[in-house]
Design a protein around this motif. Structure first.
Motif, PDB file in Angstrom:
ATOM      1  N   LEU A 107      39.730 -45.567 -10.410  1.00 15.53           N
ATOM      2  CA  LEU A 107      39.427 -46.807 -11.117  1.00 15.53           C
ATOM      3  C   LEU A 107      38.189 -47.467 -10.516  1.00 15.53           C
ATOM      4  O   LEU A 107      37.318 -47.964 -11.238  1.00 15.53           O
ATOM      5  N   GLY A 108      38.081 -47.467  -9.198  1.00 11.03           N
ATOM      6  CA  GLY A 108      36.904 -48.032  -8.550  1.00 11.03           C
ATOM      7  C   GLY A 108      35.645 -47.259  -8.854  1.00 11.03           C
ATOM      8  O   GLY A 108      34.579 -47.841  -9.105  1.00 11.03           O
ATOM      9  N   TYR A 109      35.740 -45.920  -8.850  1.00  7.70           N
ATOM     10  CA  TYR A 109      34.573 -45.096  -9.159  1.00  7.70           C
ATOM     11  C   TYR A 109      34.133 -45.295 -10.608  1.00  7.70           C
ATOM     12  O   TYR A 109      32.930 -45.338 -10.913  1.00  7.70           O
ATOM     13  N   ALA A 110      35.108 -45.424 -11.513  1.00  9.39           N
ATOM     14  CA  ALA A 110      34.776 -45.664 -12.914  1.00  9.39           C
ATOM     15  C   ALA A 110      34.092 -47.010 -13.084  1.00  9.39           C
ATOM     16  O   ALA A 110      33.142 -47.154 -13.866  1.00  9.39           O
ATOM     17  N   ASP A 234      27.803 -39.936 -17.083  1.00 10.99           N
ATOM     18  CA  ASP A 234      28.541 -38.713 -16.759  1.00 10.99           C
ATOM     19  C   ASP A 234      29.622 -38.978 -15.710  1.00 10.99           C
ATOM     20  O   ASP A 234      30.773 -38.542 -15.857  1.00 10.99           O
ATOM     21  N   ALA A 235      29.238 -39.683 -14.635  1.00 14.93           N
ATOM     22  CA  ALA A 235      30.213 -40.000 -13.590  1.00 14.93           C
ATOM     23  C   ALA A 235      31.306 -40.910 -14.135  1.00 14.93           C
ATOM     24  O   ALA A 235      32.484 -40.762 -13.794  1.00 14.93           O
ATOM     25  N   ALA A 239      35.320 -40.071 -14.187  1.00 16.38           N
ATOM     26  CA  ALA A 239      36.280 -40.949 -13.517  1.00 16.38           C
ATOM     27  C   ALA A 239      37.319 -41.476 -14.497  1.00 16.38           C
ATOM     28  O   ALA A 239      38.513 -41.560 -14.171  1.00 16.38           O
ATOM     29  N   VAL A 240      36.893 -41.822 -15.705  1.00 19.74           N
ATOM     30  CA  VAL A 240      37.842 -42.302 -16.719  1.00 19.74           C
ATOM     31  C   VAL A 240      38.798 -41.186 -17.114  1.00 19.74           C
ATOM     32  O   VAL A 240      40.006 -41.419 -17.296  1.00 19.74           O
ATOM     33  N   ARG A 241      38.286 -39.969 -17.221  1.00 19.79           N
ATOM     34  CA  ARG A 241      39.152 -38.834 -17.551  1.00 19.79           C
ATOM     35  C   ARG A 241      40.225 -38.650 -16.485  1.00 19.79           C
ATOM     36  O   ARG A 241      41.393 -38.391 -16.800  1.00 19.79           O
ATOM     37  N   ASP A 242      39.843 -38.834 -15.206  1.00 21.65           N
ATOM     38  CA  ASP A 242      40.826 -38.712 -14.133  1.00 21.65           C
ATOM     39  C   ASP A 242      41.834 -39.850 -14.206  1.00 21.65           C
ATOM     40  O   ASP A 242      43.030 -39.648 -13.964  1.00 21.65           O
TER      41      ASP A 242
END
Length: 358
Positions: A107-110, A234-235, A239-242
């Motif tokens: 969530l933080g990376y997204a 892309d990132a 991240a959202v997919r994860d």
């Protein structure tokens, strides 16, 4: 301006003290580790930090797959201990302000790779439950951008800490994403009376007021369209997919988490291993294997649930020891007392007295 997605529909908030609400897994252990890290920085030892919390350092800092969430009651005990050690009632502000974006996982990376603040708030609305389920920020737009905290569980001895942690953590997240100083323009309404240490809150957010019904953070509505410092489509997509994957897995939960929830809801009429396997629609050996793969056992989970429930009832209710024993399925109070002493090294009455319970 990017539109904010509508809020995610959630269950009715749980604000009363029920053991099931307090004891169900509800917080990622990283938020307990942040408290421990702050106490270590202040010079306290591991033994001092966890004294009386019934938590174990190795278990708290273990890297498990799937992650085993802590209950609100477990984190409550750690917060109370931290407040006692530091004599710092505004400790939540400090820990929340020191929370890095990486602590929030995918969530933080997204959020860091999002296009703008509106997209970040949409992520929070959808994926907060991947990290905790004790409170949620609702988004309100009425001349200003207002983030209003909705508490699912409330406890007087940790309320101020949690409000400080949630508010400071949210502002830190948005400041990290945008690179802006938001504390000077944020209007924060704290849901408690102005304490003697109100200056600590005013130093953090100069436009702080007290006595509100709920924690409310007002920001300029133009912030919604503020671009992120490091947008990366892309990132962000990865991240959202994860996050979506984790959300799908969390809806079913691990076998251990499901078994624990069923045991918490059993109210003393605990199912046997065979009955639990039937509830899970699998065989006994398959259930045992799944639990073993998670480092668990059925008897261990049952003992743990009974121990936590016994302690909760002794601390938070005025039920007699005999009534607590009956609630946990013990026909013989002396048998319950012996088991409790094996768990904690003291009798139920001694435990209740040491906790200052009714």
């Amino acid at each position: 301006m990017t539109a904010v997605p509508p809020p995610v529909t959630r269950v009715t908030p749980v604000t009363h003290a029920t053991p099931e609400a307090w004891l169900r897994p509800s917080l990622h252990p990283v938020y307990a580790r942040l408290i421990c890290a702050e106490l270590l920085r202040r010079g306290f030892t591991q033994a001092e930090i966890l004294q009386g919390t019934r938590l174990h350092w190795a278990e708290l800092h273990a890297h498990r797959t799937p992650v085993e969430f802590l209950s609100f009651e477990q984190v409550r005990r750690l917060i109370v201990r931290a407040l006692d050690l530091t004599a710092c009632p505004w400790l939540g502000l400090t820990v929340g302000d020191g929370t890095q974006l990486s602590a929030h996982g995918s969530l933080g990376y997204a959020a860091m790779a999002a296009a703008d603040v509106a997209q970040v708030l949409g992520l929070m609305q959808r994926f907060t439950t991947l990290r905790e389920s004790v409170a949620y920020f609702d988004v309100e737009l009425d001349g200003a951008l207002a983030l209003v905290l909705r508490e699912e569980i409330r406890c007087d001895d940790t309320h101020e800490y949690l409000m400080g942690h949630f508010a400071a953590g949210l502002l830190r997240l948005l400041e990290t994403v945008t690179g802006q100083d938001l504390r000077s323009c944020a209007r924060v309404q704290w849901p408690f009376a102005a304490p003697a240490w109100a200056d600590a809150y005013l130093a953090h957010c100069p436009q702080s007021t007290f006595g509100a019904e709920r924690l409310r953070i007002e920001l300029p509505v133009a912030l919604l369209g503020c671009p992120s410092l490091a947008p990366d489509p892309d990132a962000h997509r990865l991240a959202v997919r994860d996050c979506e994957r984790q959300l799908t897995e969390a809806q079913g939960g691990s076998v251990g988490a499901r078994v624990r929830r069923r045991l918490l809801a059993a109210s003393g009429a605990y199912p046997t291993l065979a009955e639990m396997a039937a509830l899970e629609h699998i065989g006994e050996r398959t259930l045992m294997r799944h639990l073993r793969d998670e480092g668990l056992s059925y008897q261990g989970l049952l003992d743990r649930v009974r121990e936590e429930l016994a302690c909760w009832l002794l601390v938070h209710t005025g039920l007699s020891v005999e009534a607590v024993a009956e609630r946990l399925g013990y026909q013989d109070t002396s048998n319950f007392s012996r088991t409790f002493r094996r768990w904690l090294g003291v009798t139920p009455r001694a435990f209740r007295e040491s906790a200052g319970a009714p």
